[in-house]
Design a protein around this motif. Structure first.
Motif, PDB file in Angstrom:
ATOM      1  N   VAL A  46       0.824  -1.202   0.000  1.00 54.76           N
ATOM      2  CA  VAL A  46       0.000   0.000   0.000  1.00 54.76           C
ATOM      3  C   VAL A  46       0.863   1.259   0.000  1.00 54.76           C
ATOM      4  O   VAL A  46       0.596   2.203  -0.745  1.00 54.76           O
ATOM      5  CB  VAL A  46      -0.983  -0.007   1.191  1.00 54.76           C
ATOM      6  N   SER A  47       1.912   1.294   0.802  1.00 53.09           N
ATOM      7  CA  SER A  47       2.775   2.488   0.865  1.00 53.09           C
ATOM      8  C   SER A  47       3.469   2.743  -0.468  1.00 53.09           C
ATOM      9  O   SER A  47       3.521   3.883  -0.942  1.00 53.09           O
ATOM     10  CB  SER A  47       3.827   2.343   1.972  1.00 53.09           C
ATOM     11  N   ALA A  50       0.897   3.975  -2.943  1.00 50.03           N
ATOM     12  CA  ALA A  50       0.577   5.384  -2.683  1.00 50.03           C
ATOM     13  C   ALA A  50       1.674   6.297  -3.219  1.00 50.03           C
ATOM     14  O   ALA A  50       1.391   7.348  -3.801  1.00 50.03           O
ATOM     15  CB  ALA A  50       0.383   5.614  -1.184  1.00 50.03           C
ATOM     16  N   SER A  55      -0.326   9.721  -3.874  1.00 45.40           N
ATOM     17  CA  SER A  55      -1.459   9.937  -2.987  1.00 45.40           C
ATOM     18  C   SER A  55      -1.029   9.599  -1.561  1.00 45.40           C
ATOM     19  O   SER A  55       0.070   9.087  -1.341  1.00 45.40           O
ATOM     20  CB  SER A  55      -2.645   9.065  -3.404  1.00 45.40           C
ATOM     21  N   SER A  56      -1.894   9.868  -0.604  1.00 42.64           N
ATOM     22  CA  SER A  56      -1.548   9.575   0.783  1.00 42.64           C
ATOM     23  C   SER A  56      -1.734   8.083   1.062  1.00 42.64           C
ATOM     24  O   SER A  56      -2.537   7.401   0.421  1.00 42.64           O
ATOM     25  CB  SER A  56      -2.418  10.400   1.734  1.00 42.64           C
ATOM     26  N   GLN A  57      -1.003   7.601   2.045  1.00 42.48           N
ATOM     27  CA  GLN A  57      -1.107   6.195   2.430  1.00 42.48           C
ATOM     28  C   GLN A  57      -2.504   5.876   2.958  1.00 42.48           C
ATOM     29  O   GLN A  57      -3.079   4.848   2.579  1.00 42.48           O
ATOM     30  CB  GLN A  57      -0.007   5.851   3.440  1.00 42.48           C
ATOM     31  N   PRO A  58      -3.111   6.731   3.804  1.00 45.08           N
ATOM     32  CA  PRO A  58      -4.472   6.417   4.259  1.00 45.08           C
ATOM     33  C   PRO A  58      -5.492   6.358   3.111  1.00 45.08           C
ATOM     34  O   PRO A  58      -6.367   5.479   3.101  1.00 45.08           O
ATOM     35  CB  PRO A  58      -4.801   7.561   5.234  1.00 45.08           C
ATOM     36  N   SER A  59      -5.385   7.255   2.151  1.00 45.57           N
ATOM     37  CA  SER A  59      -6.299   7.230   1.001  1.00 45.57           C
ATOM     38  C   SER A  59      -6.119   5.951   0.199  1.00 45.57           C
ATOM     39  O   SER A  59      -7.096   5.322  -0.233  1.00 45.57           O
ATOM     40  CB  SER A  59      -6.066   8.433   0.086  1.00 45.57           C
ATOM     41  N   SER A  61      -4.910   3.094   1.323  1.00 43.13           N
ATOM     42  CA  SER A  61      -5.401   1.963   2.128  1.00 43.13           C
ATOM     43  C   SER A  61      -6.897   1.773   1.945  1.00 43.13           C
ATOM     44  O   SER A  61      -7.383   0.648   1.770  1.00 43.13           O
ATOM     45  CB  SER A  61      -5.099   2.187   3.613  1.00 43.13           C
ATOM     46  N   THR A  62      -7.634   2.880   1.977  1.00 36.51           N
ATOM     47  CA  THR A  62      -9.082   2.822   1.788  1.00 36.51           C
ATOM     48  C   THR A  62      -9.431   2.304   0.400  1.00 36.51           C
ATOM     49  O   THR A  62     -10.299   1.438   0.247  1.00 36.51           O
ATOM     50  CB  THR A  62      -9.706   4.215   2.005  1.00 36.51           C
ATOM     51  N   ARG A  65      -8.604  -1.394   0.141  1.00 37.25           N
ATOM     52  CA  ARG A  65      -9.586  -2.155   0.910  1.00 37.25           C
ATOM     53  C   ARG A  65     -10.888  -2.309   0.118  1.00 37.25           C
ATOM     54  O   ARG A  65     -11.474  -3.386   0.059  1.00 37.25           O
ATOM     55  CB  ARG A  65      -9.854  -1.481   2.256  1.00 37.25           C
TER      56      ARG A  65
END
Length: 80
Positions: A46-47, A50, A55-59, A61-62, A65
């Protein structure tokens, strides 16, 4: 004959314009972009995904998912 550097700069500009036009016309979801990146780069965490997508890692990840929930990608432990 034009300078190769100038030609390559023009190519990048026109390619970016084409991508934006296609996205506006077809309203492609973000998941399509992520699948395209995975196709181009192979399996990524994921990292790393991203980072490639800028893009950001949290975005990311979502998004991953959501793709996994739809069965478009599978998630697994990093081999190391």
């Amino acid at each position: 004959m034009q300078d190769p550097v100038e030609l390559s700069s023009d190519l990048v500009t026109y390619a970016a314009r084409l991508v934006r036009a296609v996205r506006r016309e077809h309203h492609l979801p973000a998941g399509v972009r992520i699948l395209s990146l995975l196709d181009e780069h192979g399996a990524l965490g994921v990292s790393a995904l991203a980072e490639v997508d800028r893009s950001s890692q949290p975005s990311m990840s979502t998004a991953v998912r959501d793709l996994a929930a739809q069965g478009w990608v599978s998630k697994g432990a990093h081999p190391t």
